[in-house]
Design an enzyme around this catalytic site. Structure first.
Site, PDB file in Angstrom:
ATOM      1  N   LYS A   1      45.794  45.013  35.993  1.00 49.01           N
ATOM      2  CA  LYS A   1      44.459  45.197  36.549  1.00 49.01           C
ATOM      3  C   LYS A   1      43.585  44.028  36.131  1.00 49.01           C
ATOM      4  O   LYS A   1      43.848  43.469  35.067  1.00 49.01           O
ATOM      5  CB  LYS A   1      43.823  46.527  36.105  1.00 49.01           C
ATOM      6  CG  LYS A   1      43.907  46.905  34.631  1.00 49.01           C
ATOM      7  CD  LYS A   1      43.378  46.098  33.514  1.00 49.01           C
ATOM      8  CE  LYS A   1      41.992  45.569  33.479  1.00 49.01           C
ATOM      9  NZ  LYS A   1      41.713  44.754  32.246  1.00 49.01           N
TER      10      LYS A   1
ATOM     11  N   TYR B   1      37.445  49.897  34.058  1.00 47.96           N
ATOM     12  CA  TYR B   1      37.889  51.181  33.483  1.00 47.96           C
ATOM     13  C   TYR B   1      36.907  52.292  33.829  1.00 47.96           C
ATOM     14  O   TYR B   1      37.319  53.426  34.091  1.00 47.96           O
ATOM     15  CB  TYR B   1      38.046  51.070  31.961  1.00 47.96           C
ATOM     16  CG  TYR B   1      39.291  50.322  31.551  1.00 47.96           C
ATOM     17  CD1 TYR B   1      40.524  50.968  31.499  1.00 47.96           C
ATOM     18  CD2 TYR B   1      39.248  48.970  31.225  1.00 47.96           C
ATOM     19  CE1 TYR B   1      41.670  50.284  31.145  1.00 47.96           C
ATOM     20  CE2 TYR B   1      40.391  48.283  30.865  1.00 47.96           C
ATOM     21  CZ  TYR B   1      41.604  48.936  30.824  1.00 47.96           C
ATOM     22  OH  TYR B   1      42.736  48.256  30.481  1.00 47.96           O
TER      23      TYR B   1
HETATM   24  P1  NDP Z   1      46.313  36.082  27.861  1.00 48.12           P
HETATM   25  O1  NDP Z   1      45.427  34.909  27.984  1.00 48.12           O
HETATM   26  O2  NDP Z   1      46.638  36.578  26.495  1.00 48.12           O
HETATM   27  O3  NDP Z   1      47.702  35.762  28.579  1.00 48.12           O
HETATM   28  C1  NDP Z   1      47.775  35.315  29.899  1.00 48.12           C
HETATM   29  C2  NDP Z   1      49.052  34.491  30.087  1.00 48.12           C
HETATM   30  O4  NDP Z   1      49.147  34.102  31.444  1.00 48.12           O
HETATM   31  C3  NDP Z   1      49.094  33.194  29.285  1.00 48.12           C
HETATM   32  O5  NDP Z   1      49.552  33.360  27.980  1.00 48.12           O
HETATM   33  C4  NDP Z   1      50.039  32.350  30.111  1.00 48.12           C
HETATM   34  O6  NDP Z   1      51.384  32.685  29.775  1.00 48.12           O
HETATM   35  C5  NDP Z   1      49.833  32.849  31.543  1.00 48.12           C
HETATM   36  N1  NDP Z   1      49.054  31.914  32.348  1.00 48.12           N
HETATM   37  C6  NDP Z   1      49.472  31.366  33.502  1.00 48.12           C
HETATM   38  N2  NDP Z   1      48.553  30.534  34.001  1.00 48.12           N
HETATM   39  C7  NDP Z   1      47.514  30.545  33.135  1.00 48.12           C
HETATM   40  C8  NDP Z   1      46.268  29.867  33.113  1.00 48.12           C
HETATM   41  N3  NDP Z   1      45.892  29.020  34.088  1.00 48.12           N
HETATM   42  N4  NDP Z   1      45.440  30.115  32.081  1.00 48.12           N
HETATM   43  C9  NDP Z   1      45.758  30.972  31.112  1.00 48.12           C
HETATM   44  N5  NDP Z   1      46.964  31.638  31.093  1.00 48.12           N
HETATM   45  C10 NDP Z   1      47.826  31.425  32.096  1.00 48.12           C
HETATM   46  O7  NDP Z   1      45.686  37.244  28.748  1.00 48.12           O
HETATM   47  P2  NDP Z   1      45.991  38.789  28.653  1.00 48.12           P
HETATM   48  O8  NDP Z   1      47.421  39.001  28.374  1.00 48.12           O
HETATM   49  O9  NDP Z   1      45.010  39.432  27.777  1.00 48.12           O
HETATM   50  O10 NDP Z   1      45.626  39.268  30.152  1.00 48.12           O
HETATM   51  C11 NDP Z   1      46.525  39.060  31.239  1.00 48.12           C
HETATM   52  C12 NDP Z   1      46.271  40.124  32.321  1.00 48.12           C
HETATM   53  O11 NDP Z   1      46.506  41.411  31.760  1.00 48.12           O
HETATM   54  C13 NDP Z   1      44.854  40.149  32.852  1.00 48.12           C
HETATM   55  O12 NDP Z   1      44.869  40.427  34.238  1.00 48.12           O
HETATM   56  C14 NDP Z   1      44.190  41.303  32.113  1.00 48.12           C
HETATM   57  O13 NDP Z   1      43.143  41.923  32.828  1.00 48.12           O
HETATM   58  C15 NDP Z   1      45.367  42.250  31.939  1.00 48.12           C
HETATM   59  N6  NDP Z   1      45.228  43.109  30.758  1.00 48.12           N
HETATM   60  C16 NDP Z   1      45.429  44.444  30.890  1.00 48.12           C
HETATM   61  C17 NDP Z   1      45.318  45.280  29.823  1.00 48.12           C
HETATM   62  C18 NDP Z   1      45.579  46.746  29.978  1.00 48.12           C
HETATM   63  O14 NDP Z   1      45.324  47.488  29.021  1.00 48.12           O
HETATM   64  N7  NDP Z   1      46.102  47.203  31.096  1.00 48.12           N
HETATM   65  C19 NDP Z   1      44.918  44.775  28.502  1.00 48.12           C
HETATM   66  C20 NDP Z   1      44.790  43.343  28.438  1.00 48.12           C
HETATM   67  C21 NDP Z   1      44.926  42.550  29.540  1.00 48.12           C
HETATM   68  P3  NDP Z   1      52.563  31.580  29.788  1.00 48.12           P
HETATM   69  O15 NDP Z   1      52.164  30.587  28.734  1.00 48.12           O
HETATM   70  O16 NDP Z   1      53.749  32.365  29.452  1.00 48.12           O
HETATM   71  O17 NDP Z   1      52.586  31.001  31.164  1.00 48.12           O
END
Ligand code: NDP
Length: 369
Positions: free
Chosen positions: A136, A221
């Site tokens: 989401k 949420y």
């Molecule tokens: P993070 O920044 O921790 O991780 C995102 C990952 O996406 C990065 O580590 C990277 O992984 C990849 N990525 C690819 N392109 C980009 C870019 N241009 N900039 C930054 N990262 C990029 O974010 P979150 O994990 O916190 O959030 C990711 C998604 O999950 C969001 O949509 C958020 O809303 C959702 N979320 C949902 C939650 C829930 O409870 N359902 C809780 C937290 C987040 P790599 O290096 O492997 O390419």
């Protein structure tokens, strides 16, 4: 040593090792017709903070297993391969992941990247013939969301969204009580969703990657919660935005929005979405004969709550473990969740978010029907 966890892991591996039977799949999905129907084999795209949590939680799943990785960071792929025993042939980057189409050992891809990337990534996964799970907000507008739903329909694959609260036991108990009339006529919902966001350079504060601000990330949420708590779809919204830090929260990145919604029965909702206040994770549902309160209401848990009948005592199970097992049931066995987690459900949230932004911008009441 966590022996239960080890046991579950061995069981999962054992069931994956079963010969693939040629049974027609209950979901009727052409891409799963040769699946053994037991364990959903998942690749995670985007190995960031939330993906790490999902991967750990999946160690305890009975019906879902992490088998593949898609990442732009080669060093993360190496670390995750070691940690989760992922085969080299199941690892991809953002340029070549369309090739997952030729990989019979991956059933589904779980997209956990920044919000604005979901649209194109989900459509590419669907076009590669794999089942899609997406975090989401599913997209950054209702238009995007509908395009994602249409692409997955055309490709005949599921599109599920990481609405983990839809499987949470205390939340489901409130929904059961409401459906059985235990609160009487529902009159009011309050949703408070927020936290103080840190690092001003993170993607969550970059409109191009986040699609907005607090509303897209945490306010959603309260939007989604109002729908499953009240049990109706809103017919109008009003909204007011306040911004105290113009450097941190640039144009198009909302800091704080208060919004109100009206429902067909006459019930109303009052909600707060913010990136600049702490201790805001609370739902309150009021009916003519009773009430329900959850605080925390959508955090990683344990969720705590009570109703007019007393405390809610349903046990806490790691949300992402339950979510992934339930999603495997939906995809592999055609199970129907109590609260939907499909792409259409996400489009409903995105339509409301579009309307909230419009209402905040124009200062008008926006009708949703
Ligand atoms: P993070 O920044 O921790 O991780 C995102 C990952 O996406 C990065 O580590 C990277 O992984 C990849 N990525 C690819 N392109 C980009 C870019 N241009 N900039 C930054 N990262 C990029 O974010 P979150 O994990 O916190 O959030 C990711 C998604 O999950 C969001 O949509 C958020 O809303 C959702 N979320 C949902 C939650 C829930 O409870 N359902 C809780 C937290 C987040 P790599 O290096 O492997 O390419």
């Amino acid at each position: 040593m966590d022996t239960r966890r080890d046991f579950l892991r061995k069981m999962a591996v054992a069931s994956i090792a079963l010969p693939i039977l040629s049974i027609k799949h209950k979901s009727g999905n052409k891409n799963l017709q040769n699946h053994n129907g037991q364990v959903l084999r998942v690749a995670i795209m985007g190995l960031g903070g939330y993906a790490s949590m999902v991967a750990e939680a999946m160690r305890d799943c009975k019906s879902a297993k992490l088998v593949g990785l898609i990442s732009g960071t080669p060093s993360k792929i190496k670390n995750w391969q070691r940690k989760y025993g992922i085969a080299e042939k199941n690892c991809y980057n953002y340029e070549n992941f369309d090739e997952v189409r030729n990989n019979p050992d991956i059933d589904a891809v779980y997209v956990i990247t920044p919000n604005a990337l979901h649209h194109d990534q989900v459509i590419r996964v669907a076009n590669a013939g794999k089942q899609v799970i997406c975090e989401k907000p599913m997209g950054i507008s209702a238009k995007e969301g509908q395009e994602m739903v249409d692409a997955c329909k055309k490709a005949n694959v599921h599109l599920l969204v990481g609405y983990r609260m839809h499987f949470e036991a205390k939340t489901l108990e409130i929904i059961r009580m409401r459906n059985e009339g235990e609160f009487g006529k529902i009159s009011f919902f309050q949703g408070l969703s927020g936290f103080v966001i840190g690092d001003p350079t993170q993607w969550r504060l970059n409109k191009a990657l986040a699609g907005g601000g607090a509303m897209m990330d945490i306010g959603i949420y309260s939007v989604n919660g109002s729908r499953y708590m009240v049990g109706e779809e809103p017919i109008w919204v009003t909204a007011q935005e306040t911004k105290t830090d113009l450097n941190k929260f640039k144009e198009g990145v909302d800091e704080t929005i208060q919004f109100q919604m009206g429902f067909p029965s006459g019930a109303v909702a009052s909600c707060l979405s913010t990136y600049n206040m702490n201790n805001l994770d609370r739902f309150f549902l009021n009916g003519m004969d009773g009430f329900a309160e959850l605080q925390p209401s959508t955090g990683y848990g344990p969720i705590e709550g009570r109703t007019h009948k007393g405390p809610l005592t349903q046990p806490h199970i790691t949300h992402q473990t339950v979510q992934m097992d339930e999603m495997a049931g939906i995809i592999l066995k055609g199970k129907k969740p109590i609260v939907p987690v499909d792409g259409e459900e996400a489009v409903k949230d995105l339509k409301i978010i579009d309307a909230i932004y419009l209402a905040a911008r124009t200062g008008t009441k926006v009708n949703l029907v």
